[in-house]
Enzyme design. Structure first.
Site, PDB file in Angstrom:
ATOM      1  N   ASP A  54       0.863  -1.173   0.000  1.00 15.29           N
ATOM      2  CA  ASP A  54       0.000   0.000   0.000  1.00 15.29           C
ATOM      3  C   ASP A  54       0.907   1.232   0.000  1.00 15.29           C
ATOM      4  O   ASP A  54       1.626   1.485   0.969  1.00 15.29           O
ATOM      5  CB  ASP A  54      -0.890  -0.027   1.247  1.00 15.29           C
ATOM      6  CG  ASP A  54      -1.929   1.089   1.257  1.00 15.29           C
ATOM      7  OD1 ASP A  54      -1.733   2.089   0.548  1.00 15.29           O
ATOM      8  OD2 ASP A  54      -2.933   0.955   1.991  1.00 15.29           O
ATOM      9  N   HIS A  55       0.863   2.008  -1.081  1.00 11.96           N
ATOM     10  CA  HIS A  55       1.776   3.144  -1.214  1.00 11.96           C
ATOM     11  C   HIS A  55       1.450   4.255  -0.229  1.00 11.96           C
ATOM     12  O   HIS A  55       2.245   5.219  -0.085  1.00 11.96           O
ATOM     13  CB  HIS A  55       1.722   3.692  -2.642  1.00 11.96           C
ATOM     14  CG  HIS A  55       3.074   3.980  -3.221  1.00 11.96           C
ATOM     15  ND1 HIS A  55       4.027   4.696  -2.550  1.00 11.96           N
ATOM     16  CD2 HIS A  55       3.643   3.632  -4.405  1.00 11.96           C
ATOM     17  CE1 HIS A  55       5.114   4.801  -3.283  1.00 11.96           C
ATOM     18  NE2 HIS A  55       4.915   4.156  -4.424  1.00 11.96           N
ATOM     19  N   ARG A  56       0.329   4.161   0.478  1.00  6.95           N
ATOM     20  CA  ARG A  56       0.015   5.165   1.482  1.00  6.95           C
ATOM     21  C   ARG A  56       0.841   4.981   2.748  1.00  6.95           C
ATOM     22  O   ARG A  56       1.102   5.945   3.476  1.00  6.95           O
ATOM     23  CB  ARG A  56      -1.476   5.114   1.836  1.00  6.95           C
ATOM     24  CG  ARG A  56      -2.410   5.448   0.690  1.00  6.95           C
ATOM     25  CD  ARG A  56      -3.870   5.206   1.087  1.00  6.95           C
ATOM     26  NE  ARG A  56      -4.118   3.808   1.402  1.00  6.95           N
ATOM     27  CZ  ARG A  56      -5.304   3.327   1.798  1.00  6.95           C
ATOM     28  NH1 ARG A  56      -6.340   4.155   1.935  1.00  6.95           N
ATOM     29  NH2 ARG A  56      -5.453   2.041   2.063  1.00  6.95           N
TER      30      ARG A  56
END
Length: 489
Positions: free
Chosen positions: A459-461
């Site tokens: 998850d790039h968050r």
């Protein structure tokens, strides 16, 4: 005097709201004991046996195998008391005796006792319909019970003497023979009078397929001017009264009518839950994937040495799980979840490792609790237990929830790489391909080594590529040189 108690589908926990009947374990007329399993149901989490809290004689079952019921819907009724003393193997009670036992109950008891059956009220609509002799025929519903769907939606007609709406000539008298709440809801939402539908189920029960056929036939009548051959002139008028004829058939209806025939498989139960979770993951999580090839020769040799030393065998999955747990301790960003409502990243204290397991019923992800504190031997034992439970369909909801990171060994399918979909609401998943001999430069020379491809979807968050790459590189280093783990022992 016997008392007829109604057993409803209980709340199975974990936020589950419905379940599909897979297999009945009792028949009408069987004697059941308290807490005896009576039905096997499949939820979005697992397949479970549901025990009945009453002891006595089963007088009715609600729902055929394959029917999906909401939590709180009736499952069966049990006659307790005098009727409950009937010895096992006794014949099923006659329809008249069953009706007499049901009618004798006139008040509710803790929400689970059937209300005395008449021809009006929810309890009457729930009861199972059996062929009846004239002596036990039900009276026709009166106008006090409410107008029929046709009367409620009929277009204004010329003034006439007020009379009660007559039931269709072909329709049965008394309660409609349908036991599935979903079928009733479908008919109610589409304005279909179930008294006009002929059931194809046992004892004339109306099934979902019967309602679908009736709705399709109604659409055909609506789209075709005039009555079809063999249909009474008033039949089209009845259909039009239930649902006004639009000026043109909707585009979706035309597309459905011209769609090619094919097998339709409902997305429900476990398959539906997986579909919902994967769709939600793709919709909510901005994922990215990175991958690397690693030389697994030393890891395979270390495993062979462990197993040669005696004692329980150590699985490769257990060693990979140990590596993941140590990597997550170094990169805790990937052992987290995102609270979208609060716009916060929640780093989780423990590693509960999920692993993808393919079963005859579909893909499931059992969870190994506290994987970071377990030994390779303990992990091997837990993986084996959960895998066997998954194959048998006996996993509990607790076995399938609470994961913080997932390990996906898709190499067992004979493939090298993949871009896995994150198991929502987790933040990452490590994929492991097959381990096969390949040409590899080892210590400056070309050699044949055991090579594996590792892929990390994250998850790039929760992190950037540097953190994800560092995690994957550390995992690859441990695969290539298992001695790296000795620093943390």
């Amino acid at each position: 005097m016997a008392q007829v108690l109604e057993f409803k589908l209980p709340d199975l926990g974990e936020g589950l709201t419905e379940a599909e009947i897979v297999r009945w374990l009792v028949n009408v007329g069987d004697v059941v004991a308290i807490d005896q399993p009576v039905v096997e149901v499949e939820t979005a989490k697992a397949m479970v046996e549901v025990p009945c809290p009453y002891g006595g004689v089963v007088t009715a079952r609600f729902g055929e195998e394959g029917t999906e019921l909401p939590v709180g819907a009736p499952l069966l009724t049990v006659a307790v008391g005098a009727a409950g003393t009937v010895p096992a193997g006794a014949p099923a009670p006659s329809p008249g005796a069953e009706q007499a036992a049901e009618t004798a109950v006139s008040s509710e008891y803790s929400g689970n006792v059937l209300v005395g059956y008449g021809t009006a009220g929810p309890a009457a609509r729930r009861r199972r319909i059996r062929p009846q002799s004239p002596a036990v025929a039900h009276p026709t519903p009166t106008a006090a019970a409410g107008p029929t769907p046709t009367a409620r939606t009929a277009a204004p007609a010329a003034p006439a003497a007020p009379t009660a709406p007559a039931a269709p000539a072909a329709g049965p008298e008394g309660p409609v023979p349908v036991i599935s709440p979903l079928v009733r809801k479908l008919a109610r939402d589409r304005g279909l009078d179930l008294r006009e539908v002929r059931g194809s189920g046992p004892e004339g029960l109306i099934l979902r397929a019967d309602v679908d056929r009736a709705l399709a036939a109604r659409e055909t009548l609506v789209a075709t001017p005039g009555a079809a051959p063999g249909v009474a002139p008033g039949a089209t008028a009845v259909v039009a009264a239930v649902e006004p004829v639009p000026s043109a058939v909707p585009t979706a209806a035309r597309a459905s009518a011209t769609a090619p025939a094919g097998e339709r498989i409902p997305l429900r139960g476990l398959r539906g839950a997986v579909a919902d979770k994967l769709s939600r993951s793709r919709t909510e999580i901005p994922d990215a994937t990175c991958w690397v090839d690693a030389d697994a020769t030393e890891l395979m040799a270390a495993r062979a040495a462990m197993n040669a030393a005696g004692g329980p065998k150590i699985s490769l999955l257990a060693l990979l799980a140990r590596i993941c747990a140590h990597a997550l301790a170094r990169f805790p960003e990937l052992n987290s979840t995102v609270d979208t409502a609060a716009r916060e990243i929640v780093r989780l204290p423990g590693v509960h490792l999920g692993f993808a397991a393919q079963t005859p019923r579909g893909l499931v992800v059992p969870v190994v609790r506290d994987a970071g504190t377990r030994t390779a031997e303990s992990l091997t034992e837990e993986f084996a237990r959960l895998t066997e439970s998954a194959r048998q369909g006996t996993l509990t909801p607790a076995d399938l929830t609470g994961g913080t990171f997932t390990l996906n060994n898709y190499g067992v399918f004979g493939v090298d790489g993949s871009t896995p979909i994150i198991n929502h609401p987790e933040a990452a998943m490590l994929g492991v391909g097959r381990i096969i001999p390949k040409p590899w430069v080892h210590q400056g020379e070309l050699a044949v080594r055991q090579v594996v491809q590792l892929s990390l979807t994250f998850d790039h968050r929760v992190c950037d590529g540097g953190t994800a790459g560092g995690f994957l590189r550390y995992v690859a280093d441990c695969v290539e040189q298992p001695a790296v783990l000795l620093r943390t022992v």
